[in-house]
Design a protein around this motif. Structure first.
Motif, PDB file in Angstrom:
ATOM      1  N   THR A 118       0.841  -1.312   0.046  1.00 35.91           N
ATOM      2  CA  THR A 118      -0.028   0.043  -0.098  1.00 35.91           C
ATOM      3  C   THR A 118       0.795   1.286  -0.223  1.00 35.91           C
ATOM      4  OG1 THR A 118      -1.697   1.224   1.297  1.00 35.91           O
ATOM      5  CG2 THR A 118      -0.333   0.057   2.348  1.00 35.91           C
ATOM      6  N   ALA A 119       0.307   2.153  -0.571  1.00 42.13           N
ATOM      7  CA  ALA A 119       1.156   3.462  -0.745  1.00 42.13           C
ATOM      8  C   ALA A 119       0.142   4.922  -0.492  1.00 42.13           C
ATOM      9  CB  ALA A 119       1.882   3.572  -2.046  1.00 42.13           C
ATOM     10  N   ASN A 120      -0.667   4.681   0.460  1.00 38.89           N
ATOM     11  CA  ASN A 120      -1.616   6.002   0.537  1.00 38.89           C
ATOM     12  C   ASN A 120      -2.500   5.974  -0.505  1.00 38.89           C
ATOM     13  OD1 ASN A 120      -0.194   6.375   3.080  1.00 38.89           O
ATOM     14  ND2 ASN A 120       1.115   7.974   1.990  1.00 38.89           N
ATOM     15  N   HIS A 121      -2.727   5.132  -1.332  1.00 40.49           N
ATOM     16  CA  HIS A 121      -3.576   5.294  -2.400  1.00 40.49           C
ATOM     17  C   HIS A 121      -4.987   4.529  -1.914  1.00 40.49           C
ATOM     18  CE1 HIS A 121      -2.058   1.153  -2.741  1.00 40.49           C
ATOM     19  NE2 HIS A 121      -2.863   0.748  -3.596  1.00 40.49           N
ATOM     20  N   ARG A 122      -5.853   4.769  -2.836  1.00 45.18           N
ATOM     21  CA  ARG A 122      -7.389   4.086  -2.505  1.00 45.18           C
ATOM     22  C   ARG A 122      -7.328   2.482  -2.809  1.00 45.18           C
ATOM     23  NH1 ARG A 122     -11.728   2.875  -5.545  1.00 45.18           N
ATOM     24  NH2 ARG A 122     -11.102   4.316  -7.193  1.00 45.18           N
ATOM     25  N   PHE A 123      -7.553   1.715  -1.967  1.00 43.63           N
ATOM     26  CA  PHE A 123      -7.217   0.242  -1.792  1.00 43.63           C
ATOM     27  C   PHE A 123      -8.381  -0.734  -2.096  1.00 43.63           C
ATOM     28  CE2 PHE A 123      -7.217   1.593   2.587  1.00 43.63           C
ATOM     29  CZ  PHE A 123      -7.985   0.857   2.970  1.00 43.63           C
ATOM     30  N   ALA A 124      -9.585   0.031  -1.685  1.00 44.58           N
ATOM     31  CA  ALA A 124     -10.820  -0.499  -1.954  1.00 44.58           C
ATOM     32  C   ALA A 124     -11.858   0.437  -2.986  1.00 44.58           C
ATOM     33  CB  ALA A 124     -11.767  -0.449  -0.604  1.00 44.58           C
ATOM     34  N   GLU A 125     -12.766  -0.270  -3.321  1.00 48.22           N
ATOM     35  CA  GLU A 125     -13.714   0.419  -4.298  1.00 48.22           C
ATOM     36  C   GLU A 125     -14.210   1.708  -3.895  1.00 48.22           C
ATOM     37  OE1 GLU A 125     -16.358  -2.860  -2.515  1.00 48.22           O
ATOM     38  OE2 GLU A 125     -14.252  -2.583  -3.365  1.00 48.22           O
ATOM     39  N   ALA A 126     -14.444   2.758  -4.486  1.00 45.70           N
ATOM     40  CA  ALA A 126     -14.851   3.706  -4.231  1.00 45.70           C
ATOM     41  C   ALA A 126     -15.793   4.068  -3.026  1.00 45.70           C
ATOM     42  CB  ALA A 126     -15.251   4.906  -5.345  1.00 45.70           C
ATOM     43  N   GLY A 127     -17.023   3.215  -3.307  1.00 44.36           N
ATOM     44  CA  GLY A 127     -17.949   3.255  -2.099  1.00 44.36           C
ATOM     45  C   GLY A 127     -17.660   2.853  -0.698  1.00 44.36           C
ATOM     46  N   ARG A 128     -16.900   1.890  -0.654  1.00 42.73           N
ATOM     47  CA  ARG A 128     -16.193   1.302   0.637  1.00 42.73           C
ATOM     48  C   ARG A 128     -15.073   2.299   1.181  1.00 42.73           C
ATOM     49  NH1 ARG A 128     -14.540  -4.691   0.915  1.00 42.73           N
ATOM     50  NH2 ARG A 128     -15.093  -4.080   3.310  1.00 42.73           N
ATOM     51  N   SER A 129     -14.331   2.609   0.291  1.00 43.13           N
ATOM     52  CA  SER A 129     -13.229   3.688   0.609  1.00 43.13           C
ATOM     53  C   SER A 129     -13.672   4.881   1.526  1.00 43.13           C
ATOM     54  CB  SER A 129     -12.268   4.176  -0.699  1.00 43.13           C
ATOM     55  OG  SER A 129     -11.679   2.861  -1.096  1.00 43.13           O
ATOM     56  N   GLY A 130     -14.753   5.395   1.115  1.00 41.20           N
ATOM     57  CA  GLY A 130     -15.667   6.559   1.753  1.00 41.20           C
ATOM     58  C   GLY A 130     -15.361   6.375   3.299  1.00 41.20           C
ATOM     59  N   ALA A 131     -15.650   5.125   3.918  1.00 41.98           N
ATOM     60  CA  ALA A 131     -15.507   4.898   5.199  1.00 41.98           C
ATOM     61  C   ALA A 131     -14.267   5.125   5.899  1.00 41.98           C
ATOM     62  CB  ALA A 131     -16.261   3.410   5.640  1.00 41.98           C
ATOM     63  N   PHE A 132     -13.379   5.040   5.044  1.00 44.60           N
ATOM     64  CA  PHE A 132     -11.921   5.272   5.762  1.00 44.60           C
ATOM     65  C   PHE A 132     -11.264   6.611   5.517  1.00 44.60           C
ATOM     66  CE2 PHE A 132     -12.535   0.811   4.243  1.00 44.60           C
ATOM     67  CZ  PHE A 132     -12.444   0.045   5.400  1.00 44.60           C
ATOM     68  N   SER A 133     -11.673   7.166   4.458  1.00 44.98           N
ATOM     69  CA  SER A 133     -11.120   8.450   4.105  1.00 44.98           C
ATOM     70  C   SER A 133     -11.425   9.182   2.769  1.00 44.98           C
ATOM     71  CB  SER A 133      -9.406   8.512   3.982  1.00 44.98           C
ATOM     72  OG  SER A 133      -8.844   9.420   3.741  1.00 44.98           O
TER      73      SER A 133
END
Length: 341
Positions: free
Chosen positions: A28-43
């Protein structure tokens, strides 16, 4: 914002999990690692995927469990994002360009190594050109907000993605009205940047506004990307800077390269290790392990971090021993109060 609050950890079944990853590696390198919908829960702020893509390339080529190999990966300065600006320069400036400065810029970026090395003059040019193209693409969209508040600054980490999508499509409704075509608009943008880079007095003020220094086309990237690691006291009393601050070394790397380095931001440590192989582990730290300026450890190891040497994590032979001894008159009975200061 209203309605935004901490509600506790996510249920275990809702946490993103990688099992049996392709190639047998996880990174990982601070990029979005999950689909957009789920990533919103993290950042809501993710960095461009260029570092992750480069890590993937390196591991695809060789993922052997070697400390020195992976320490070398941490020092990789390949900058994938600047390939977009490079391609645009080669499109806008013909191989037979009559303007000597533009012709020189084309020659330099065409021969660019693809890396953000400290001695690379082409990379310094591409950093300035990339910023200018990004601003030119987004300017029509941001103009209403800037008119309403001149202090507006658009700092979304993924701004380059939006900007270069616009530059790829070049929609007519986003072309500033004073220009006859996108090509003419971008050519004028490039000319302004090159003039600022060469210190042309006709563009006084442009250099400061665009972050360009005007030192000339052959100035290497390291002259701009110098370390600025300052002690809190020297920021209050500048006369202490030469004693307390660390050297202003030219630094290779770029924020979105694997070797993420800027004057005030970067890899706060580099560590490579494997379970059960502590003697082979490597660790580099900026600065030393003591906060006392007179200590020999105040800057111990910093030069290795600058040069990317990869020092052993293992402590080595003991040089000093600190013994903690009880006071002879100390009464072990806490009720007596004996021995208290």
């Amino acid at each position: 914002r209203p309605g935004v609050r901490w509600t506790g950890p996510l249920p275990e079944e809702e946490r993103p999990v990688v099992l049996d990853s392709a190639g047998g590696v996880v990174f990982t390198a601070n990029h979005r690692f999950a689909e957009a919908g789920r990533s919103g829960a993290f950042s809501a702020r993710w960095f461009p995927p260029t570092r992750a893509l480069r890590i993937h390339e390196l591991l695809e080529a060789d993922a052997r469990p070697s400390e020195r190999l992976h320490q070398g990966y941490q020092l990789d300065t390949r900058s994938l994002e600047h390939e977009l600006a490079r391609a645009l320069v080669l499109e806008l400036v013909d191989a037979e360009e009559p303007d000597p400065s533009l012709a020189r810029v084309r020659e330099m970026v065409e021969g660019w190594s693809g890396r953000a090395d400290a001695d690379s003059a082409p990379f310094r040019i591409l950093v300035a050109v990339d910023r200018a193209f990004r601003n030119a693409a987004l300017a029509p969209l941001l103009a209403p907000a800037i008119r309403a508040d001149p202090g507006v600054r658009y700092t979304w980490p993924l701004a380059q993605e939006a900007a270069f999508r616009i530059l790829e499509a070049r929609p007519a409704h986003l072309l500033p009205p004073a220009h006859e075509s996108w090509e003419a608009y971008l050519r004028e943008t490039l000319e302004d940047v090159v003039a600022a880079l060469t210190g042309d007095p006709l563009v006084e003020g442009l250099a400061e506004a665009s972050g360009v220094d005007g030192w000339g086309l052959d100035t290497p990237w390291g002259e701009v990307n110098r370390a600025r690691i300052r002690h809190p006291f020297s920021q209050v009393q500048p006369a202490l800077a030469r004693i307390l601050d660390l050297p202003a070394d030219p630094l290779p790397g770029w924020l979105n390269a694997v070797r993420a380095q800027s004057p005030t931001y970067g890899q706060s440590l580099r560590f490579v290790g494997r379970p059960g192989r502590a003697d082979d582990a490597l660790l580099d730290l900026p600065g030393g392990q003591s906060g006392h300026v007179l200590s020999r450890w105040y800057t111990r190891g910093h030069r290795a971090w600058v040069e990317g040497r990869g020092l052993p994590l293992a402590a080595g032979p003991a040089e000093h021993v600190l013994e903690l001894l009880p006071r002879e008159d100390h009464d072990l009975d806490p009720s007596s109060g004996a021995g208290e200061p």
